[in-house]
Design a protein around this motif. Structure first.
Motif, PDB file in Angstrom:
ATOM      1  N   GLY A  79       0.964   9.205  -2.390  1.00 46.72           N
ATOM      2  CA  GLY A  79       0.386   9.292  -1.047  1.00 46.72           C
ATOM      3  C   GLY A  79       1.270   8.764   0.060  1.00 46.72           C
ATOM      4  O   GLY A  79       0.803   8.445   1.154  1.00 46.72           O
ATOM      5  N   ALA A  80       2.579   8.665  -0.215  1.00 46.18           N
ATOM      6  CA  ALA A  80       3.521   8.142   0.775  1.00 46.18           C
ATOM      7  C   ALA A  80       4.071   9.267   1.652  1.00 46.18           C
ATOM      8  O   ALA A  80       4.011  10.443   1.284  1.00 46.18           O
ATOM      9  CB  ALA A  80       4.678   7.435   0.064  1.00 46.18           C
ATOM     10  N   LYS A  91       0.202   4.195   0.641  1.00 43.92           N
ATOM     11  CA  LYS A  91      -0.100   5.125   1.740  1.00 43.92           C
ATOM     12  C   LYS A  91       0.538   4.691   3.057  1.00 43.92           C
ATOM     13  O   LYS A  91       0.572   5.458   4.011  1.00 43.92           O
ATOM     14  CB  LYS A  91      -1.615   5.298   1.880  1.00 43.92           C
ATOM     15  CG  LYS A  91      -2.183   6.004   0.653  1.00 43.92           C
ATOM     16  CD  LYS A  91      -3.659   6.278   0.745  1.00 43.92           C
ATOM     17  CE  LYS A  91      -4.146   7.080  -0.456  1.00 43.92           C
ATOM     18  NZ  LYS A  91      -3.630   6.612  -1.761  1.00 43.92           N
ATOM     19  N   GLN A 114       4.665  12.242  -2.826  1.00 43.77           N
ATOM     20  CA  GLN A 114       3.369  12.908  -2.710  1.00 43.77           C
ATOM     21  C   GLN A 114       2.381  12.361  -3.741  1.00 43.77           C
ATOM     22  O   GLN A 114       1.195  12.201  -3.458  1.00 43.77           O
ATOM     23  CB  GLN A 114       3.549  14.418  -2.870  1.00 43.77           C
ATOM     24  CG  GLN A 114       4.303  15.032  -1.690  1.00 43.77           C
ATOM     25  CD  GLN A 114       4.686  16.486  -1.922  1.00 43.77           C
ATOM     26  OE1 GLN A 114       4.874  16.918  -3.057  1.00 43.77           O
ATOM     27  NE2 GLN A 114       4.807  17.233  -0.843  1.00 43.77           N
ATOM     28  N   ASP A 147       0.849  -1.185   0.000  1.00 44.72           N
ATOM     29  CA  ASP A 147       0.000   0.000   0.000  1.00 44.72           C
ATOM     30  C   ASP A 147       0.890   1.242   0.000  1.00 44.72           C
ATOM     31  O   ASP A 147       1.654   1.451   0.941  1.00 44.72           O
ATOM     32  CB  ASP A 147      -0.879  -0.017   1.247  1.00 44.72           C
ATOM     33  CG  ASP A 147      -1.837   1.168   1.328  1.00 44.72           C
ATOM     34  OD1 ASP A 147      -1.698   2.126   0.525  1.00 44.72           O
ATOM     35  OD2 ASP A 147      -2.711   1.147   2.201  1.00 44.72           O
TER      36      ASP A 147
END
Length: 180
Positions: free
Chosen positions: A141-142, A122, A138, A120
């Motif tokens: 979503g990390a 994130k 970014q 995932d």
């Protein structure tokens, strides 16, 4: 493949190894102090590790894929000598004008790593010495770290990274929740 395994996506030049202008030979690979031990500790804590590296020197004709593979074999040897290893090395061989989907800050290399390892984004972290590394993080979503090694000092004052740190070992200490 467990989807809960957290991955750390790490830039190569200036983050793992000492920055060399278009590094083009295995003997030019020199690990930044503390990096191998930090990577080993990430693995011991259960993290996956992928190196994601723009290598436009291929498109520019400075070296070929066989040479790059030899460079990465040497990098893996140096890491292994200190008990460290990575799950994969992802490269973008294209130049800035090639209109590819993989050249950072585009997320192609991260997407390839996700497809192969099933993690995932994130729950992941991106670490590098340039703002394109931060922008890649970014985009997926990390969490993001800018290190001051390599070219990092150039970007440190204006970086949008979640954390600006001295080097990869400092980033790993934060990821592992260790006291400063």
């Amino acid at each position: 493949m467990s989807h809960s395994r957290r991955f750390v996506l790490i830039d190569r030049d200036g983050t793992i190894n000492v920055e060399k202008h278009y590094l083009s030979a295995p003997e030019q690979i020199v690990l930044i102090p503390g990096v191998a031990a930090a990577l080993r500790r990430l693995r011991e804590a259960g993290f996956g590790i992928a190196i994601i590296t723009n290598q436009s020197g291929i498109a520019r004709g400075y070296f070929d894929l066989a040479r790059l593979n030899a460079i990465h074999a040497r990098l893996n040897e140096l890491l292994a000598a200190e008990g460290a290893a990575v799950d994969g090395i992802y490269i973008c061989p294209h130049g800035p004008d090639d209109d590819c989907a993989c050249r950072k800050p585009l997320p192609g290399m991260a997407e390839q790593a996700m497809a192969e390892h099933g993690f995932d984004p994130k729950l992941s972290t991106v670490i590098g010495d340039k703002e394109v590394d931060v922008e890649l993080g970014q985009a997926i979503g990390a969490a993001t770290f800018l290190v001051r090694t390599g070219h990092g000092e150039t970007y440190a004052a204006t970086s949008k990274a979640d954390h600006v740190v001295a080097d990869l070992p400092a980033a790993v200490a934060i990821i592992l929740g260790e006291p400063a």
